[in-house]
Scaffold this motif. Sequence first.
Motif, PDB file in Angstrom:
ATOM      1  N   GLU A  13      29.157  15.722  -2.065  1.00  0.00           N
ATOM      2  CA  GLU A  13      30.041  16.691  -1.401  1.00  0.00           C
ATOM      3  C   GLU A  13      30.530  17.754  -2.379  1.00  0.00           C
ATOM      4  N   ALA A  14      30.936  17.336  -3.564  1.00  0.00           N
ATOM      5  CA  ALA A  14      31.411  18.295  -4.565  1.00  0.00           C
ATOM      6  C   ALA A  14      30.283  19.241  -4.973  1.00  0.00           C
ATOM      7  N   ALA A  15      29.092  18.702  -5.167  1.00  0.00           N
ATOM      8  CA  ALA A  15      27.938  19.534  -5.529  1.00  0.00           C
ATOM      9  C   ALA A  15      27.637  20.534  -4.426  1.00  0.00           C
ATOM     10  N   ALA A  16      27.696  20.089  -3.185  1.00  0.00           N
ATOM     11  CA  ALA A  16      27.426  20.985  -2.057  1.00  0.00           C
ATOM     12  C   ALA A  16      28.451  22.121  -2.002  1.00  0.00           C
ATOM     13  N   LYS A  17      29.700  21.807  -2.284  1.00  0.00           N
ATOM     14  CA  LYS A  17      30.742  22.842  -2.273  1.00  0.00           C
ATOM     15  C   LYS A  17      30.499  23.888  -3.360  1.00  0.00           C
ATOM     16  N   ILE A  18      30.149  23.426  -4.557  1.00  0.00           N
ATOM     17  CA  ILE A  18      29.891  24.363  -5.654  1.00  0.00           C
ATOM     18  C   ILE A  18      28.667  25.214  -5.341  1.00  0.00           C
ATOM     19  N   SER A  19      27.610  24.597  -4.849  1.00  0.00           N
ATOM     20  CA  SER A  19      26.408  25.355  -4.505  1.00  0.00           C
ATOM     21  C   SER A  19      26.695  26.369  -3.405  1.00  0.00           C
ATOM     22  N   ASP A  42      27.621   1.499 -16.487  1.00  0.00           N
ATOM     23  CA  ASP A  42      27.845   1.127 -15.087  1.00  0.00           C
ATOM     24  C   ASP A  42      27.976   2.327 -14.158  1.00  0.00           C
ATOM     25  N   VAL A  43      27.597   3.507 -14.618  1.00  0.00           N
ATOM     26  CA  VAL A  43      27.728   4.695 -13.773  1.00  0.00           C
ATOM     27  C   VAL A  43      26.371   5.115 -13.229  1.00  0.00           C
ATOM     28  N   THR A  44      26.424   5.783 -12.086  1.00  0.00           N
ATOM     29  CA  THR A  44      25.224   6.380 -11.512  1.00  0.00           C
ATOM     30  C   THR A  44      25.332   7.880 -11.717  1.00  0.00           C
ATOM     31  N   VAL A  45      24.341   8.452 -12.339  1.00  0.00           N
ATOM     32  CA  VAL A  45      24.340   9.890 -12.608  1.00  0.00           C
ATOM     33  C   VAL A  45      23.509  10.584 -11.528  1.00  0.00           C
ATOM     34  N   PRO A  46      24.133  11.463 -10.732  1.00  0.00           N
ATOM     35  CA  PRO A  46      23.397  12.158  -9.674  1.00  0.00           C
ATOM     36  C   PRO A  46      22.636  13.361 -10.242  1.00  0.00           C
ATOM     37  N   SER A  47      21.581  13.083 -10.976  1.00  0.00           N
ATOM     38  CA  SER A  47      20.839  14.137 -11.683  1.00  0.00           C
ATOM     39  C   SER A  47      20.372  15.256 -10.762  1.00  0.00           C
ATOM     40  N   LYS A  48      19.842  14.915  -9.601  1.00  0.00           N
ATOM     41  CA  LYS A  48      19.329  15.945  -8.694  1.00  0.00           C
ATOM     42  C   LYS A  48      20.443  16.895  -8.273  1.00  0.00           C
ATOM     43  N   GLU A  49      21.595  16.363  -7.904  1.00  0.00           N
ATOM     44  CA  GLU A  49      22.706  17.203  -7.468  1.00  0.00           C
ATOM     45  C   GLU A  49      23.201  18.097  -8.607  1.00  0.00           C
ATOM     46  N   ILE A  50      23.271  17.539  -9.806  1.00  0.00           N
ATOM     47  CA  ILE A  50      23.717  18.323 -10.965  1.00  0.00           C
ATOM     48  C   ILE A  50      22.737  19.456 -11.235  1.00  0.00           C
ATOM     49  N   SER A  82      29.861  24.840 -14.637  1.00  0.00           N
ATOM     50  CA  SER A  82      29.985  24.321 -13.269  1.00  0.00           C
ATOM     51  C   SER A  82      29.595  22.845 -13.207  1.00  0.00           C
ATOM     52  N   ALA A  83      28.581  22.457 -13.978  1.00  0.00           N
ATOM     53  CA  ALA A  83      28.190  21.046 -14.024  1.00  0.00           C
ATOM     54  C   ALA A  83      29.326  20.206 -14.610  1.00  0.00           C
ATOM     55  N   TYR A  84      29.999  20.736 -15.605  1.00  0.00           N
ATOM     56  CA  TYR A  84      31.145  20.043 -16.190  1.00  0.00           C
ATOM     57  C   TYR A  84      32.276  19.913 -15.168  1.00  0.00           C
ATOM     58  N   ILE A  85      32.538  20.999 -14.445  1.00  0.00           N
ATOM     59  CA  ILE A  85      33.572  20.958 -13.406  1.00  0.00           C
ATOM     60  C   ILE A  85      33.206  19.937 -12.337  1.00  0.00           C
ATOM     61  N   LEU A  86      31.944  19.869 -11.976  1.00  0.00           N
ATOM     62  CA  LEU A  86      31.478  18.849 -11.032  1.00  0.00           C
ATOM     63  C   LEU A  86      31.816  17.462 -11.570  1.00  0.00           C
ATOM     64  N   GLY A  87      31.570  17.233 -12.834  1.00  0.00           N
ATOM     65  CA  GLY A  87      31.889  15.946 -13.452  1.00  0.00           C
ATOM     66  C   GLY A  87      33.373  15.642 -13.403  1.00  0.00           C
ATOM     67  N   LEU A  88      34.190  16.659 -13.649  1.00  0.00           N
ATOM     68  CA  LEU A  88      35.644  16.458 -13.562  1.00  0.00           C
ATOM     69  C   LEU A  88      36.051  16.073 -12.146  1.00  0.00           C
ATOM     70  N   ALA A  89      35.471  16.748 -11.166  1.00  0.00           N
ATOM     71  CA  ALA A  89      35.796  16.450  -9.766  1.00  0.00           C
ATOM     72  C   ALA A  89      35.401  15.014  -9.412  1.00  0.00           C
ATOM     73  N   VAL A  90      34.234  14.597  -9.853  1.00  0.00           N
ATOM     74  CA  VAL A  90      33.770  13.239  -9.568  1.00  0.00           C
ATOM     75  C   VAL A  90      34.666  12.224 -10.291  1.00  0.00           C
ATOM     76  N   ALA A  91      35.037  12.519 -11.522  1.00  0.00           N
ATOM     77  CA  ALA A  91      35.928  11.619 -12.259  1.00  0.00           C
ATOM     78  C   ALA A  91      37.284  11.482 -11.563  1.00  0.00           C
ATOM     79  N   ALA A  92      37.691  12.555 -10.864  1.00  0.00           N
ATOM     80  CA  ALA A  92      38.963  12.532 -10.134  1.00  0.00           C
ATOM     81  C   ALA A  92      38.826  11.880  -8.758  1.00  0.00           C
ATOM     82  N   GLY A  93      37.612  11.447  -8.404  1.00  0.00           N
ATOM     83  CA  GLY A  93      37.422  10.720  -7.160  1.00  0.00           C
ATOM     84  C   GLY A  93      36.600  11.411  -6.089  1.00  0.00           C
TER      85      GLY A  93
END
Length: 79
Positions: free
Chosen positions: A62-68, A19-27, A46-57
Amino acid sequence: MNEMDSWVAEVTAELGLTDVTVPSKEILDVARDVAHNVLRPGAPVSAYILGLAVAAGADPAEAAAKISALALQRSTSDS
C-alpha cells in the motif's frame, strides 16, 4: 536464488534482520516510478521513506502504491 535475492539475504543477515521480508519488487517499482517521473535522486530517498513507513507499521504494498501514484501524478501534471 537470483543475484538480487542473494544480495538482500546477505545484507539482511549482516544487519541482523533475518526475520524480515524485503519487498524487492515494490521497492524497485517505486524507485523506477520516482526516477522516471520526478527526478533520479528522488528514487533512493523515496525507497528510504518507504522503509520508514513500513517500519512505522504501513503495509509495504500500500505504501509503495501511494508513492508510485504520487510520482505518476507528478508526471501527468507536468505535461
